[in-house]
Write a protein that holds these residues in place. Structure first.
Motif, PDB file in Angstrom:
ATOM      1  N   SER A  76       0.847  -1.209   0.000  1.00  0.00           N
ATOM      2  CA  SER A  76       0.000   0.000   0.000  1.00  0.00           C
ATOM      3  C   SER A  76       0.873   1.247   0.000  1.00  0.00           C
ATOM      4  O   SER A  76       0.612   2.198  -0.746  1.00  0.00           O
ATOM      5  N   SER A  77       1.909   1.237   0.828  1.00  0.00           N
ATOM      6  CA  SER A  77       2.798   2.400   0.909  1.00  0.00           C
ATOM      7  C   SER A  77       3.474   2.645  -0.438  1.00  0.00           C
ATOM      8  O   SER A  77       3.635   3.790  -0.861  1.00  0.00           O
ATOM      9  N   LYS A 124      -7.510  -2.118   1.510  1.00  0.00           N
ATOM     10  CA  LYS A 124      -7.449  -2.706   2.850  1.00  0.00           C
ATOM     11  C   LYS A 124      -8.771  -2.621   3.582  1.00  0.00           C
ATOM     12  O   LYS A 124      -8.890  -3.101   4.700  1.00  0.00           O
ATOM     13  N   ALA A 142       9.326   3.680   0.529  1.00  0.00           N
ATOM     14  CA  ALA A 142       8.208   4.622   0.450  1.00  0.00           C
ATOM     15  C   ALA A 142       8.457   5.761   1.441  1.00  0.00           C
ATOM     16  O   ALA A 142       7.859   6.832   1.323  1.00  0.00           O
ATOM     17  N   ASP A 155      15.176   1.750   3.617  1.00  0.00           N
ATOM     18  CA  ASP A 155      15.674   2.740   4.582  1.00  0.00           C
ATOM     19  C   ASP A 155      16.002   2.104   5.926  1.00  0.00           C
ATOM     20  O   ASP A 155      16.698   2.685   6.748  1.00  0.00           O
TER      21      ASP A 155
HETATM   22  P1  GDP Z   1       0.986  -3.824   2.942  1.00  0.00           P
HETATM   23  O1  GDP Z   1       0.288  -4.680   3.949  1.00  0.00           O
HETATM   24  O2  GDP Z   1       1.892  -4.625   2.092  1.00  0.00           O
HETATM   25  O3  GDP Z   1       0.065  -2.952   2.140  1.00  0.00           O
HETATM   26  O4  GDP Z   1       1.985  -2.872   3.778  1.00  0.00           O
HETATM   27  P2  GDP Z   1       1.853  -1.351   4.245  1.00  0.00           P
HETATM   28  O5  GDP Z   1       2.152  -0.423   3.122  1.00  0.00           O
HETATM   29  O6  GDP Z   1       0.567  -1.145   4.964  1.00  0.00           O
HETATM   30  O7  GDP Z   1       3.086  -1.269   5.245  1.00  0.00           O
HETATM   31  C1  GDP Z   1       3.228  -2.179   6.331  1.00  0.00           C
HETATM   32  C2  GDP Z   1       4.049  -1.498   7.424  1.00  0.00           C
HETATM   33  O8  GDP Z   1       5.355  -1.200   6.948  1.00  0.00           O
HETATM   34  C3  GDP Z   1       3.458  -0.164   7.883  1.00  0.00           C
HETATM   35  O9  GDP Z   1       3.676  -0.056   9.265  1.00  0.00           O
HETATM   36  C4  GDP Z   1       4.263   0.862   7.114  1.00  0.00           C
HETATM   37  O10 GDP Z   1       4.346   2.103   7.780  1.00  0.00           O
HETATM   38  C5  GDP Z   1       5.620   0.195   7.029  1.00  0.00           C
HETATM   39  N1  GDP Z   1       6.330   0.638   5.810  1.00  0.00           N
HETATM   40  C6  GDP Z   1       5.869   0.577   4.539  1.00  0.00           C
HETATM   41  N2  GDP Z   1       6.782   1.049   3.668  1.00  0.00           N
HETATM   42  C7  GDP Z   1       7.850   1.449   4.409  1.00  0.00           C
HETATM   43  C8  GDP Z   1       9.122   2.039   4.080  1.00  0.00           C
HETATM   44  O11 GDP Z   1       9.482   2.307   2.924  1.00  0.00           O
HETATM   45  N3  GDP Z   1       9.978   2.270   5.124  1.00  0.00           N
HETATM   46  C9  GDP Z   1       9.658   1.959   6.409  1.00  0.00           C
HETATM   47  N4  GDP Z   1      10.564   2.201   7.349  1.00  0.00           N
HETATM   48  N5  GDP Z   1       8.456   1.431   6.758  1.00  0.00           N
HETATM   49  C10 GDP Z   1       7.569   1.160   5.774  1.00  0.00           C
END
Ligand code: GDP
Length: 198
Positions: free
Chosen positions: A39-40, A56, A179, A147
């Motif tokens: 998602s991010s 979601k 992201a 990161d």
């Molecule tokens: P999804 O379940 O694959 O859609 O994942 P999400 O985008 O909701 O991210 C899952 C978790 O990882 C969340 O707590 C985000 O804040 C964290 N997250 C996502 N991308 C990054 C990133 O590039 N860097 C960091 N440090 N955390 C990230």
């Protein structure tokens, strides 16, 4: 240059490929184990704050979620079933739908597979890679949350996954992505541009 993905909007959610929008034009699918950062990444690429939150919302986590980039170009958020606590039978149902979509969707130009850089090549990822290979579908990997690692360990992780891919005789391309600090966002957009002919 303006980001052509900035105008991406939610199109529809469907429970299986049979109900997907007309199979015309071009689309790129995004897959990743739950929590991989899909998602991010979608939000970073499209420069939207909550586009992928839609995927979601209750009832949509098991759906194929379609987003419109332009009239005939789409991004598709695939369900991350591999991690969900559901019955074996339901998992098999999803797998059937997913493989069918990957194998039969004419407009599908490629798949972006997202893996947390700290936990790459899970069973889910390997399964997806196999299906893509089987379907002859171009695949590009984003090693997400890069990161979280310093530059040296980040590059080492990249090389290690590249080596594993070679071992699997898989020709997926791969890059680092964050992201959070936007590492690799432009590189990922270039892949989409190429696949979607944007
Ligand atoms: P999804 O379940 O694959 O859609 O994942 P999400 O985008 O909701 O991210 C899952 C978790 O990882 C969340 O707590 C985000 O804040 C964290 N997250 C996502 N991308 C990054 C990133 O590039 N860097 C960091 N440090 N955390 C990230």
């Amino acid at each position: 240059m303006a980001n052509p993905y900035q105008r991406t909007s939610f199109l529809t959610s469907v429970p299986n490929a049979k109900l997907a929008p007309a199979d015309t034009g071009a689309e790129v699918a995004f897959a990743g184990r739950s929590n991989a950062g899909k998602s991010s990444a979608l939000n970073a690429i499209t420069q939207q704050r909550s586009l992928a939150r839609i995927s979601k919302s209750p009832g949509r986590t098991r759906a194929l979620n379609f987003f419109r980039v332009t009239d005939n170009r789409r991004l598709v958020d695939l369900p991350g079933y591999g991690y969900a606590r559901v019955s074996q039978q339901l998992k098999q149902e999803w797998q059937k739908h997913l493989t069918k979509y990957l194998e039969t969707r004419h407009s599908l130009q490629g798949l972006i597979l997202l893996m947390d850089i700290r936990h790459p090549l899970t069973d889910y990822d390997q399964q997806m890679l196999q299906w893509c290979q089987h379907a002859g579908l171009p695949t590009h990997i984003l090693l997400t949350k890069c990161d979280k690692l310093k530059r040296g360990p980040g590059n080492a992780a990249l090389m290690k996954v590249r080596k594993s891919l070679r071992g699997m005789h898989h020709d997926a391309s791969i890059q680092l992505f964050s992201a959070l600090n936007l590492t690799g966002v432009e590189e990922a957009r270039e892949i989409l541009d190429k696949w979607l002919e944007l």
